[in-house]
Design a protein around this motif. Structure first.
Motif, short mmCIF file in Angstrom:
data_model
loop_
_atom_site.label_atom_id
_atom_site.label_comp_id
_atom_site.label_asym_id
_atom_site.label_seq_id
_atom_site.Cartn_x
_atom_site.Cartn_y
_atom_site.Cartn_z
N ALA A 1 0.52 -1.30 0.13
CA ALA A 1 -0.12 -0.01 0.64
C ALA A 1 1.10 1.25 -0.22
O ALA A 1 0.32 1.80 -0.96
N ALA A 2 1.78 1.49 0.96
CA ALA A 2 2.89 2.60 1.08
C ALA A 2 3.33 2.55 -0.36
O ALA A 2 3.57 3.64 -0.97
N SER A 3 3.96 1.46 -1.23
CA SER A 3 4.45 1.49 -3.03
C SER A 3 3.60 2.40 -3.85
O SER A 3 4.06 2.75 -4.39
N TRP A 4 2.25 2.30 -3.23
CA TRP A 4 0.94 2.72 -4.51
C TRP A 4 0.40 4.05 -4.76
O TRP A 4 0.43 4.85 -5.17
N GLY A 5 1.19 4.70 -3.10
CA GLY A 5 0.93 6.78 -3.11
C GLY A 5 -0.15 6.34 -1.95
O GLY A 5 -1.11 5.46 -2.05
N TYR A 6 -0.49 7.34 -1.61
CA TYR A 6 -1.69 7.96 -0.80
C TYR A 6 -2.02 7.33 0.28
O TYR A 6 -3.17 6.82 0.63
N PHE A 7 -1.42 6.76 0.68
CA PHE A 7 -1.23 5.54 1.97
C PHE A 7 -0.17 6.38 3.48
O PHE A 7 0.66 6.62 3.11
N ASN A 8 -1.17 6.25 4.12
CA ASN A 8 -0.69 6.61 5.76
C ASN A 8 -0.41 6.15 6.57
O ASN A 8 -1.20 5.48 6.98
N CYS A 9 1.21 5.17 6.71
CA CYS A 9 1.48 4.49 6.97
C CYS A 9 1.31 4.40 8.47
O CYS A 9 1.15 3.11 9.27
N ARG A 10 1.44 6.17 9.10
CA ARG A 10 0.84 5.36 10.85
C ARG A 10 -0.81 4.91 11.37
O ARG A 10 -0.53 4.54 11.72
N SER A 11 -1.79 5.71 10.29
CA SER A 11 -2.82 5.51 10.78
C SER A 11 -3.52 4.00 9.75
O SER A 11 -4.34 3.42 10.17
N MET B 1 15.99 1.69 10.96
CA MET B 1 16.25 2.25 11.24
C MET B 1 16.31 2.39 13.13
O MET B 1 15.25 0.61 13.40
N PRO B 2 16.02 2.97 14.10
CA PRO B 2 16.09 2.46 15.37
C PRO B 2 14.39 1.99 15.73
O PRO B 2 13.87 1.85 15.45
N LEU B 3 14.37 1.12 16.95
CA LEU B 3 13.12 0.69 16.93
C LEU B 3 12.71 2.40 17.67
O LEU B 3 12.92 3.48 18.27
N GLY B 4 11.31 2.55 17.47
CA GLY B 4 10.44 2.99 17.30
C GLY B 4 10.16 4.44 16.58
O GLY B 4 9.23 5.86 16.75
N PHE B 5 11.15 4.19 15.73
CA PHE B 5 11.46 5.41 15.22
C PHE B 5 9.99 5.80 13.70
O PHE B 5 9.40 4.51 13.19
N GLN B 6 9.65 6.63 13.92
CA GLN B 6 8.53 7.12 13.10
C GLN B 6 8.58 8.19 11.81
O GLN B 6 9.47 9.39 12.42
N PRO B 7 8.61 7.86 10.72
CA PRO B 7 8.95 9.21 9.32
C PRO B 7 8.14 10.29 9.76
O PRO B 7 7.08 10.45 10.50
N PRO B 8 8.41 10.97 8.93
CA PRO B 8 8.39 12.19 8.86
C PRO B 8 6.70 12.29 8.37
O PRO B 8 6.42 11.56 7.05
N GLU B 9 5.51 13.46 8.70
CA GLU B 9 4.63 13.24 8.08
C GLU B 9 4.48 13.77 6.87
O GLU B 9 3.36 13.42 5.87
N THR B 10 5.64 14.27 6.46
CA THR B 10 5.32 15.69 4.83
C THR B 10 6.69 14.75 3.95
O THR B 10 7.94 14.24 4.67
N TYR C 1 11.66 6.38 3.64
CA TYR C 1 11.35 5.24 4.49
C TYR C 1 10.18 3.92 4.09
O TYR C 1 9.22 4.19 4.13
N PHE C 2 11.01 2.39 3.71
CA PHE C 2 10.01 1.83 3.31
C PHE C 2 9.77 0.98 5.09
O PHE C 2 10.25 0.34 5.15
N PRO C 3 7.58 0.89 5.15
CA PRO C 3 7.54 -0.35 6.27
C PRO C 3 8.10 -1.76 5.96
O PRO C 3 7.83 -2.14 4.89
N TYR C 4 8.38 -1.55 7.02
CA TYR C 4 9.31 -3.39 7.04
C TYR C 4 8.56 -4.24 7.77
O TYR C 4 7.17 -4.75 7.19
N PHE C 5 8.71 -4.70 8.97
CA PHE C 5 7.85 -5.78 9.53
C PHE C 5 7.40 -5.20 11.67
O PHE C 5 7.88 -4.13 11.75
N ASP C 6 5.86 -5.09 11.20
CA ASP C 6 5.81 -5.20 13.15
C ASP C 6 5.96 -3.62 13.54
O ASP C 6 6.44 -3.02 14.80
#
Length: 491
Positions: A208-218, A297-306, A315-320
């Motif tokens: 989904a992240a690779s398609w665009g218009y997807f928010n990994c946080r939510s 990336m370090p545990l707990g890392f969150q990418p910037p919102e923009t 920053y690619f979503p990985y696992f967990d």
């Protein structure tokens, strides 16, 4: 290409014995399959098979910028891979993990996406009401077109070849194309949907992240933004966590039992990393059709919102909930393939027909005999997402550096140097990287590329095999759910 039923590690499974997990990777140029078992010593690859898809297809609507593949040919290669495995091994498969090329999109009609037929070894399926796969290499969305689209609420920039951008292109340039279809996904999402008879496609966060218009946080699509612009949001798949089960097989498949669990389709890059990264101080260099260099990336890392559209690192979503910092280059093995194709065409014009496989062997041998060169090649013939207008160039040309060995050496150096410019050695050092793990078919088969990696990145390098993504997909299903990174162990 790996031979059918090539055995690696322990002897192949024999009944009775441990349960096998099947990993499948639907790549840009080939389909790979791997059987993996869990032993006391860990995961073991027992058998693997690879088939070239030769699936390139014309894209009349997009013209020269289009890049499409025939899904019929991809599934044909997949069927050939599975048919090469012994029946007694497939009958013990309890789970299936599937990965594939990210970003791309294929459309189909629900309940008409495939046709199941009975064969001597069980059921197989053939694509039905299915479009071509518009791949990640597709260039129909120009920079001006992309700039006309609404700004995504995502940490990743939008680029041509991304699924949502392609839907927008059809919506604005060929809306009738979309009318026959009510489902869409990556090509590996399509295979999962067919195996499990899903009413609506189920897509992993990675895809989904690779398609665009997807928010990994939510963990959600930018539905409001898309709907307001007239985007057909009903085409968007449901989204689940990587490692979750998508469903169970409705039919037996090449002898694999009916009811076998199938995981949500995963990103091929993430699976390549999963197959080999074992410590937080590992960096992974993957070179297949494209190329990626990554560090966790370090545990707990969150990418910037923009997104930072000019940054070479994404920053690619990985696992967990973890992320990878990735220098994702559009220029990898495809650059070498283009060079080989150019040489073959030149030879044909001169009246000499030469197999491309022979050209590849000769040019690698010539470069191995040429340890260095002053010739400098910037290999970015496909541009880069952060610099789409940057094309390839050749400099420092002298009459003494024009041999096949010089040019091939310079080209391999340029591919690795381009990755280094995106994620330099100093950044890896700051991330406390201790070694590089090499994966991907282009790297595993090319000794010159390996030499250039070791020249440019002064770390110990360990090389994997060209079925890493398929193995990674199987390993994810062995673990069922990804476990968090602990102090010194990633998997």
């Amino acid at each position: 290409m790996m031979a059918d039923n090539q055995a690696i590690g322990l002897s192949p499974c024999t009944t009775p014995g441990p349960v096998c997990v099947l990993g499948i990777d639907l790549g840009t140029t080939s389909v790979k399959a791997a059987l993996v078992i869990e032993t006391e010593q860990g995961q073991t690859l027992t058998q693997s098979c690879s088939r070239e898809t030769e699936a390139q297809a014309d894209s009349p609507a997009a013209g020269a910028q289009g890049m499409e593949q025939d899904v019929q040919k991809i599934i044909k290669a997949l069927n050939e891979c599975l048919a090469a495995f012994p029946q007694e091994h497939l009958q013990r498969v309890s789970r299936i993990g599937i990965s594939g090329q990210m970003h791309g999109i294929v459309f189909w009609k629900t309940n008409q996406g495939c046709r199941w037929t009975k064969s001597g070894t069980g059921h197989t399926f053939q694509p039905g009401e299915v479009s071509h796969l518009i791949t990640w290499q597709d260039g129909r969305c120009s920079s001006s077109f992309l700039s006309s689209l609404p700004q995504p609420q995502s940490h990743l920039s939008l680029a041509t070849g991304f699924g949502c951008a392609t839907i927008y292109w059809y919506l604005k340039n060929s809306p009738d194309f979309l009318k026959p279809y009510d489902a869409a996904g990556t090509v590996h999402d399509y295979v999962v949907a067919m195996l499990c008879d899903l009413e609506r496609p189920l897509m992993s966060i990675q895809n989904a992240a690779s398609w665009g218009y997807f928010n990994c946080r939510s963990k959600s699509w930018n539905t409001e933004i898309l709907r307001e612009s007239g985007f057909p949001v009903d085409l968007l798949p449901e989204v689940g966590d990587p490692g979750d089960i998508a469903g169970r097989m409705l039919h037996d498949w090449h002898g694999i039992p009916k009811g076998t669990e199938v995981g949500i389709a995963l990103g091929d890059f993430q699976c390549s990393v999963y197959s080999c990264m074992t410590e937080r101080t590992d960096a992974v260099l993957n070179i297949s059709t494209s190329a990626q260099l990554t560090v966790p990336m370090p545990l707990g890392f969150q990418p910037p919102e923009t997104p930072d559209s000019l940054s070479a690192v994404a920053y690619f979503p990985y696992f967990d909930g973890n992320y990878l910092a990735v220098a994702a280059s559009l220029n990898g093995g495809n650059v070498l393939a283009t060079f080989v194709d150019m040489l073959a065409r030149w030879m044909a014009e001169l009246g000499c027909e030469v197999l491309e496989s022979n050209i590849y062997i000769q040019m690698i041998n010539a470069a191995l005999a040429q340890n260095d060169t002053r010739l400098s090649i910037c290999p970015t013939i496909f541009g880069e997402r952060h610099m789409p207008e940057q094309l390839a160039s050749v400099t420092s040309i002298t009459a003494s550096d024009l041999s096949l060995g010089h040019v091939t050496r310079a080209l391999c150096h340029g591919i690795i140097q381009n990755l280094h410019s995106m994620l330099p050695f100093q950044h890896l050092k700051e991330a406390e990287v201790k070694r590089i793990l090499g994966s991907g078919s282009a790297l595993s088969r090319n000794e010159v590329l390996k030499q250039e990696v070791e020249k440019i990145f002064p770390f110990p390098v360990i090389y994997g095999k060209d079925v890493d993504a398929a193995v990674g997909a199987a390993m994810v299903m062995l673990h069922r759910r990804y476990k968090p990174i602990v102090q010194d162990c990633l998997i």
